[in-house]
Design an enzyme around this catalytic site. Structure first.
Site, PDB file in Angstrom:
ATOM      1  N   ASN A  67       0.802  -1.227   0.000  1.00 47.89           N
ATOM      2  CA  ASN A  67       0.000   0.000   0.000  1.00 47.89           C
ATOM      3  C   ASN A  67       0.832   1.272   0.000  1.00 47.89           C
ATOM      4  O   ASN A  67       0.307   2.350  -0.314  1.00 47.89           O
ATOM      5  CB  ASN A  67      -0.968   0.012   1.196  1.00 47.89           C
ATOM      6  CG  ASN A  67      -0.276  -0.145   2.524  1.00 47.89           C
ATOM      7  OD1 ASN A  67       0.435  -1.123   2.755  1.00 47.89           O
ATOM      8  ND2 ASN A  67      -0.468   0.808   3.414  1.00 47.89           N
ATOM      9  N   HIS A  68       2.119   1.184   0.348  1.00 43.10           N
ATOM     10  CA  HIS A  68       2.983   2.371   0.298  1.00 43.10           C
ATOM     11  C   HIS A  68       3.810   2.445  -0.991  1.00 43.10           C
ATOM     12  O   HIS A  68       4.734   3.253  -1.087  1.00 43.10           O
ATOM     13  CB  HIS A  68       3.938   2.382   1.499  1.00 43.10           C
ATOM     14  CG  HIS A  68       3.244   2.553   2.815  1.00 43.10           C
ATOM     15  ND1 HIS A  68       2.377   3.593   3.076  1.00 43.10           N
ATOM     16  CD2 HIS A  68       3.286   1.801   3.952  1.00 43.10           C
ATOM     17  CE1 HIS A  68       1.918   3.490   4.310  1.00 43.10           C
ATOM     18  NE2 HIS A  68       2.451   2.396   4.866  1.00 43.10           N
TER      19      HIS A  68
END
Length: 257
Positions: A67-68
Site C-alpha cells: 500500500n505504500h
C-alpha cells in the site's frame, strides 16, 4: 528449490541488517531465490530507487511492495523499468509497474505475483481473488509461482491461501509486520503463512518509535512517525519447493537476530 521470503523491510536500519545477515543465511540454508517486501525500505516511508538498489545489492532477487508503493514519486519510472520489482497486480492497469515478474535462473524459471487485500485496507482495488485467477492464465507461466499477499485481515489472507491451494507454489502474507505462527503446507501442496513478519528494529511498534505511535493513538492528532533505532531482526519464511511439481514440500519459519 529453496525460496526465502522476507517480511517488510523497514527503513535504513532494516536494509542494513538484511545486508549483514542475508549472505550467511543464504549460504547456510542453500537458498536459491530471495524475495523481500520492500515497500517501507526507505526512511520516511515508501520505497525509492536507492532503497530498492540496496536490497538488490544485498542479495534480494525480487522485491514486492504494497500500500505504500506510490508514496515516493521517484519510484514510478523505476517500477516501469525494473523487472525484478513488482507492485500489487490489482491496482488499476495504468498504474506504474507490473504485478507479475518471471525470474529466469537458467535451469528453471520462477514467477512472483504481488497482490493487495481489500478488507480494512484498499477497498477500491480490484478483487485479489479474481486478479489471481487472471494472472494464473498468463501464457507460459512457470510451474513455480510465489505470491506475496499484502493484506490487513488474517481472514482474507487465509481465504486466498485456500483459494490458491494447489495452483501456486507458495503464498506468504505481508503488511502487519507481526510474524504469525501458522506456517504450513495446505492440503493441495501450497506453502502458506499468514504474515512473514518484519525486518527492522525489535523494540518498536511496526518499526516506528513506540512513543510516537502511543501519542498518535491517544491524541488522535497527526504525528510524524520516525523509525526506531536499536537491535534489529529479520523475519522470514523458507519454502522448500519441488521443481517437478511446483508444490511445497516443507515450510520453515525463521526470525534472525
Amino acid at each position: 528449490m529453496q525460496i526465502l521470503c522476507i517480511g517488510d523491510v523497514v527503513g535504513s536500519h532494516g536494509c542494513d541488517f538484511l545486508r549483514r545477515r542475508l549472505p550467511a543465511l543464504r549460504r547456510m540454508k542453500g537458498i536459491d531465490v530471495v524475495i523481500a517486501n520492500g515497500e517501507n525500505s526507505s526512511d520516511g516511508n515508501g520505497i525509492t530507487p536507492a532503497s530498492a538498489g540496496h536490497l538488490f545489492d544485498s542479495g534480494v532477487d525480487v522485491i514486492t511492495t504494497g500500500n505504500h508503493t506510490y508514496r515516493r514519486r521517484e519510484i514510478y519510472d523505476y517500477l516501469d523499468e525494473t523487472q525484478p520489482i513488482v507492485r500489487p497486480a490489482n491496482f488499476p492497469p495504468d498504474a506504474p509497474g507490473h504485478g507479475l515478474t518471471v525470474l529466469d535462473l537458467g535451469r528453471t524459471r520462477i514467477a512472483v505475483i504481488n497482490l493487495m487485500g481489500t478488507v480494512y485496507l484498499e477497498e477500491h482495488l480490484a478483487c485479489p481473488f479474481r486478479t489471481l485467477d487472471a494472472l494464473l492464465k498468463t501464457p507460459d507461466l512457470p510451474k513455480i509461482c510465489i505470491v506475496d499477499f499484502h493484506a490487513e485481515a488474517t481472514g482474507e489472507k487465509r481465504a486466498l491461501g485456500y483459494y490458491a491451494d494447489g495452483r501456486v507454489s507458495a503464498l506468504f502474507g505481508t503488511h502487519t509486520h507481526v510474524q504469525t505462527a501458522d506456517e504450513t503446507v495446505l492440503p493441495h501442496g501450497t506453502g502458506y503463512i499468514t504474515d512473514a513478519g518484519m525486518t527492522g528494529p525489535v523494540e518498536s511498534v511496526l518499526g516506528v518509535k513506540a512513543e510516537l505511535v502511543i501519542k498518535k493513538q491517544m491524541s488522535k492528532l497527526p504525528v510524524r512517525f520516525d523509525f526506531a533505532d536499536g537491535d534489529c531482526k529479520m523475519d522470514c519464511v523458507l519454502f522448500d519447493i519441488d521443481e517437478k511439481t511446483g508444490l511445497t514440500r516443507t515450510v520453515e519459519r525463521l526470525s534472525i537476530r
